[in-house]
Design a protein around this motif. Structure first.
Motif, PDB file in Angstrom:
ATOM      1  N   ARG A 240       0.838  -1.202   0.000  1.00  0.00           N
ATOM      2  CA  ARG A 240       0.000   0.000   0.000  1.00  0.00           C
ATOM      3  C   ARG A 240       0.877   1.258   0.000  1.00  0.00           C
ATOM      4  NH1 ARG A 240      -2.603   3.772   3.057  1.00  0.00           N
ATOM      5  NH2 ARG A 240      -4.773   4.187   2.430  1.00  0.00           N
ATOM      6  N   ASP A 241       1.919   1.252   0.834  1.00  0.00           N
ATOM      7  CA  ASP A 241       2.817   2.410   0.863  1.00  0.00           C
ATOM      8  C   ASP A 241       3.489   2.612  -0.492  1.00  0.00           C
ATOM      9  OD1 ASP A 241       2.198   2.860   3.489  1.00  0.00           O
ATOM     10  OD2 ASP A 241       4.003   1.880   4.290  1.00  0.00           O
ATOM     11  N   MET A 242       3.917   1.507  -1.108  1.00  0.00           N
ATOM     12  CA  MET A 242       4.569   1.607  -2.410  1.00  0.00           C
ATOM     13  C   MET A 242       3.598   2.122  -3.463  1.00  0.00           C
ATOM     14  SD  MET A 242       7.765   0.925  -2.651  1.00  0.00           S
ATOM     15  CE  MET A 242       7.912   0.489  -4.387  1.00  0.00           C
ATOM     16  N   ALA A 243       2.370   1.629  -3.447  1.00  0.00           N
ATOM     17  CA  ALA A 243       1.385   2.075  -4.436  1.00  0.00           C
ATOM     18  C   ALA A 243       1.109   3.568  -4.291  1.00  0.00           C
ATOM     19  CB  ALA A 243       0.094   1.272  -4.281  1.00  0.00           C
ATOM     20  N   LEU A 244       1.019   4.039  -3.038  1.00  0.00           N
ATOM     21  CA  LEU A 244       0.784   5.467  -2.815  1.00  0.00           C
ATOM     22  C   LEU A 244       1.955   6.299  -3.323  1.00  0.00           C
ATOM     23  CD1 LEU A 244      -0.793   5.344   0.752  1.00  0.00           C
ATOM     24  CD2 LEU A 244      -1.926   6.117  -1.345  1.00  0.00           C
ATOM     25  N   LYS A 245       3.174   5.831  -3.051  1.00  0.00           N
ATOM     26  CA  LYS A 245       4.354   6.574  -3.514  1.00  0.00           C
ATOM     27  C   LYS A 245       4.423   6.601  -5.041  1.00  0.00           C
ATOM     28  CE  LYS A 245       7.401   5.822   0.469  1.00  0.00           C
ATOM     29  NZ  LYS A 245       8.678   5.239   0.950  1.00  0.00           N
ATOM     30  N   GLN A 246       4.218   5.430  -5.640  1.00  0.00           N
ATOM     31  CA  GLN A 246       4.338   5.357  -7.092  1.00  0.00           C
ATOM     32  C   GLN A 246       3.179   6.068  -7.779  1.00  0.00           C
ATOM     33  OE1 GLN A 246       6.922   4.365  -8.601  1.00  0.00           O
ATOM     34  NE2 GLN A 246       8.023   3.316  -6.967  1.00  0.00           N
ATOM     35  N   ARG A 247       1.983   5.965  -7.189  1.00  0.00           N
ATOM     36  CA  ARG A 247       0.834   6.649  -7.773  1.00  0.00           C
ATOM     37  C   ARG A 247       1.088   8.151  -7.819  1.00  0.00           C
ATOM     38  NH1 ARG A 247      -4.875   7.044  -4.661  1.00  0.00           N
ATOM     39  NH2 ARG A 247      -3.504   8.240  -3.296  1.00  0.00           N
ATOM     40  N   GLY A 248       1.712   8.638  -6.776  1.00  0.00           N
ATOM     41  CA  GLY A 248       2.025  10.065  -6.739  1.00  0.00           C
ATOM     42  C   GLY A 248       3.280  10.420  -7.504  1.00  0.00           C
ATOM     43  N   GLY A 249       3.860   9.438  -8.165  1.00  0.00           N
ATOM     44  CA  GLY A 249       5.059   9.691  -8.962  1.00  0.00           C
ATOM     45  C   GLY A 249       6.303   9.887  -8.132  1.00  0.00           C
ATOM     46  N   ALA A 250       6.318   9.349  -6.907  1.00  0.00           N
ATOM     47  CA  ALA A 250       7.478   9.546  -6.046  1.00  0.00           C
ATOM     48  C   ALA A 250       8.646   8.705  -6.526  1.00  0.00           C
ATOM     49  CB  ALA A 250       7.123   9.166  -4.613  1.00  0.00           C
TER      50      ALA A 250
END
Length: 516
Positions: A240-250
């Motif tokens: 979930r943390d990874m998806a949030l980071k990647q979704r935001g283009g982090a």
């Protein structure tokens, strides 16, 4: 809980009630005591189940099934060595009982005796080659040991007999994900979830495959649902943390340390977010060569740096390290940039100028184009993979579009090498297979050193002055541009590995495999 699980639970409760009534009149009925013990075990009432099995065995001590039932209850309570002893006694009485062999496998695996555990499954399948449970469990063990082809065969065997066996569908999905077949993986998890819609592990597994396909919103939905059904699922939390980071283009962060007396620490460090590298639920940062890492030390409320070999101890709660930041959780905050501490013979010393000299964002994924090799099959586009199952020596790998070849960091030779996809497990185990090799250096993308690679011509290494990385660009599926990162030169002639001379596979019949 699914409707079928609720039905089974009611059945076990009813069984206990019936047995209670019978035992009230005849408390020495061993068969009924065993039946009640089994029902209690399946309800999760393990201590009470053991009491029933003990009473039954006092009456009938040579019952293999009673011993096995008690062993299963003990294993569930963590009394695994006692469980193994019960299963051993049961198998002495009934050595060809498939369910008892499968039960002992579970207990043996719980005490770390994996080789013996898989032999029990082999024995069970020798007695009954059609045992779906034994096939599924052996598939899981093979998958976790890296035998992906063997695992796939076991899961296929189980599903040939029961196409609706959810555990085998999910297991095969996990294997296909490890093989880079994400679309087929998702199809298997979809089928498993149609059967068990609330299974958190299946949801998290499907979310992981979607994450690798950059379907961040879909992945996030799966991880959220997994955590709804099992809030303690560590993989789902990480995903979930990874998806949030990647979704935001982090993008991944890269920092450079300088100013330390211990010169080896003055290096570039790249962020790693994979679950097995996290410490205290935080990402870590790893030196280019993978020798050192920085981690968030929750005990001291600061970041510390230590050797890569210390990772298991650090993850276990120790606060190892010989450099340490000022207090503060945000490593990239200005307050953490300078004034780090370093351990010396005199103790901890403040180094006013030591710390982070630069911090930049790295690209999410890169694609490199190899050109100029005599073997035309190698002149392909290669896409970066950072998933844990594809990393080698703690570094990302680059895979040809058809997943036939990959490029990896060879720590022994301090260079990048290219070999066939089926060599991955041996390379991860420490072999140095390959038939192309970069100049010496840990940065595959350093512009001045991208060319001048070497190629094995069947008898010797030959330098191809125009061969190497012709271009670096973003992965077409990524929204981020790639950035440069460092290499070297020189490749001494090396000898053939006798283990690498098996018949060539796939499309390279004239290129043997070599290990140095």
């Amino acid at each position: 809980m699914s409707s079928s699980q609720r039905i089974r639970k009611r059945s076990y409760i009813r069984s206990v009630q019936v047995c209670d009534a019978v035992l009230a009149k005849n408390p020495s009925n061993a068969a009924v005591l065993q039946r009640r013990g089994e029902a209690k075990r399946k309800l999760g009432h393990y201590a009470s189940a053991i009491v029933d099995f003990d009473a039954a065995l006092n009456i009938k001590p040579d019952s293999a099934l009673m011993l096995a039932g008690r062993g299963s209850a003990k294993r569930a309570l963590g009394r695994c060595e006692e469980a193994v002893a019960d299963f051993n006694d049961a198998l002495h009485l009934d050595p060809c009982n498939v369910s008892i062999l499968v039960g002992r496998h579970d207990a043996l695996r719980s005490v770390g005796r994996s080789a013996e555990a898989i032999r029990d499954l082999d024995a069970a399948l020798a007695v009954n080659p059609c045992s779906i449970l034994a096939l599924q469990l052996r598939g899981e063990m093979r998958r976790k040991q890296g035998d992906l082809e063997g695992a796939l065969a076991d899961f296929d065997g189980a599903l040939n007999q029961d196409p609706r066996y959810a555990a085998a569908l999910a297991g095969r999905g996990a294997v296909r994900r490890a093989l880079g077949k994400q679309a087929e993986c998702i199809s298997d998890f979809d089928a498993a979830l149609r059967l068990e819609a609330t299974n958190a592990a299946y949801l998290a597994g499907r979310g992981g495959a979607k994450l690798e396909l950059r379907r961040y919103e879909d992945a996030l939905s799966d991880f959220d649902r997994a955590l709804k059904f099992n809030p303690e699922d560590a993989y789902a939390r990480w995903g979930r943390d990874m998806a949030l980071k990647q979704r935001g283009g982090a993008p991944l962060q890269t920092i450079t340390l300088s100013g330390f007396a211990k010169e080896e620490m003055n290096s570039r460090y790249v962020e790693r977010r994979q679950l097995e590298f996290t410490v205290n639920d935080q990402e870590t940062y790893w030196s280019d060569g993978g020798e050192f890492f920085l981690y968030w030390c929750i005990k001291e409320k600061r970041w510390k740096g230590s050797r890569s070999s210390d990772l298991p101890e650090v993850q276990g709660g120790r606060a190892c390290g010989f450099i340490a930041s000022p207090l503060g959780r945000n490593l990239l905050a200005p307050s953490c940039a300078k004034g780090w501490h370093e351990w010396t013979a005199q103790g901890w010393l403040v180094r006013p100028d030591a710390g982070i000299s630069s911090a930049v964002s790295a690209a999410s994924f890169k694609m490199i184009m190899l050109r100029g090799f005599a073997k035309q099959e190698m002149n392909l586009d290669y896409i970066e993979r950072r998933q844990p199952e594809f990393t080698v020596n703690g570094r990302e790998t680059f895979w040809s579009a058809g997943s036939q070849f990959f490029i990896y960091w060879c720590k022994k030779e301090t260079r990048w090498k290219g070999t066939r996809a089926e060599d991955l497990q041996r390379v991860q185990a420490g072999r140095s297979l390959g038939f192309i090799g970069s100049p010496v250096g840990n940065d595959l993308l350093d512009p001045p050193r991208r060319l001048g690679w070497h190629e094995w011509d069947g008898s010797a290494w030959v330098q191809q002055l125009e061969a190497g990385v012709a271009c670096v660009k973003p992965d077409p599926m990524s929204n981020h541009a790639g950035g440069p990162t460092h290499s070297g030169n020189g490749l001494k002639r090396q000898r053939e590995d006798s283990n690498g001379m098996e018949p060539p596979k796939r499309r390279l019949p004239d290129v043997p495999r070599f290990d140095f």
